[in-house]
Design an enzyme around this catalytic site. Sequence first.
Site, PDB file in Angstrom:
ATOM      1  CE  LYS A  79      38.852  38.792  40.900  1.00 29.90           C
ATOM      2  NZ  LYS A  79      38.430  39.447  42.161  1.00 29.90           N
TER       3      LYS A  79
HETATM    4  O1  G3P Z   1      37.626  38.726  45.424  1.00 32.66           O
HETATM    5  C1  G3P Z   1      37.017  37.492  45.446  1.00 32.66           C
HETATM    6  C2  G3P Z   1      36.934  36.833  46.798  1.00 32.66           C
HETATM    7  O2  G3P Z   1      38.087  37.030  47.547  1.00 32.66           O
HETATM    8  C3  G3P Z   1      35.645  37.067  47.527  1.00 32.66           C
HETATM    9  O3  G3P Z   1      35.660  36.635  48.864  1.00 32.66           O
HETATM   10  O4  G3P Z   1      34.637  36.495  51.120  1.00 32.66           O
HETATM   11  O5  G3P Z   1      33.263  37.331  49.179  1.00 32.66           O
HETATM   12  O6  G3P Z   1      33.870  34.919  49.355  1.00 32.66           O
HETATM   13  P1  G3P Z   1      34.283  36.331  49.665  1.00 32.66           P
END
Ligand code: G3P
Length: 217
Positions: A83
């Site tokens: 990533k």
């Molecule tokens: O893995 C990246 C993403 O899914 C993060 O989500 O909820 O931290 O904005 P969030």
Amino acid sequence: MKFFVDTADVAEIRELNDNGLLDGVTTNPSLIMKSGRDYREVTKEICDIVDGPVSAEVTATDFDGMMKEAASLSEIADNICIKVPLTLDGLKACKALTDDGRLVNVTLCFSANQALLAAKAGATFISPFIGRLDDIHLDGMDLIREIRQIYDNYGFETEILAASVRTANHVKEAALIGADVVTVPPATLKSLVKHPLTDKGLEAFLADWAKTGQQIG
Ligand code: G3P
């Protein structure tokens, strides 16, 4: 549509994988921090549980540093997907890694132009963040729609991995638009099965069945 789980919680991953619901896993530095585990150890454990791609994020911000970290992460398991952040160095690393046959997930995508660049860099996955756009009063789903159209216009094979998914409705909307993959926190993923009429209907069937006094098998 492929279902990935967005967590580094091994117990949750094992449970969802045992239920046959998982096509892959995404992690990020915040999720590793939340797990309280050594990144290498926990990532290896996840890769051993799940057959599909497991995204592990570089933390270097320059091209050489990203390539060095990507080489190290790739040694963990064959199903590692590197990533990288959506920066110029991240895109350069994406191109170099995918040219070398690696899986690459370009993360922190917040615009259609960024997604276009990631596709040109040969990304395996692009991760548009829905919830974080909603957080600033934009519509994360508009971004999924725009990327779908742009990728279809030009036949880009980069898969749209809808990320920062916070609700069951996000999953449904992303599926309607045609996102290829959705990565979902464990609790949200499990909540997709719930419907009050299913619970009510099952309760009634079981009560009526008990009245028959019969048993199957
Ligand atoms: O893995 C990246 C993403 O899914 C993060 O989500 O909820 O931290 O904005 P969030």
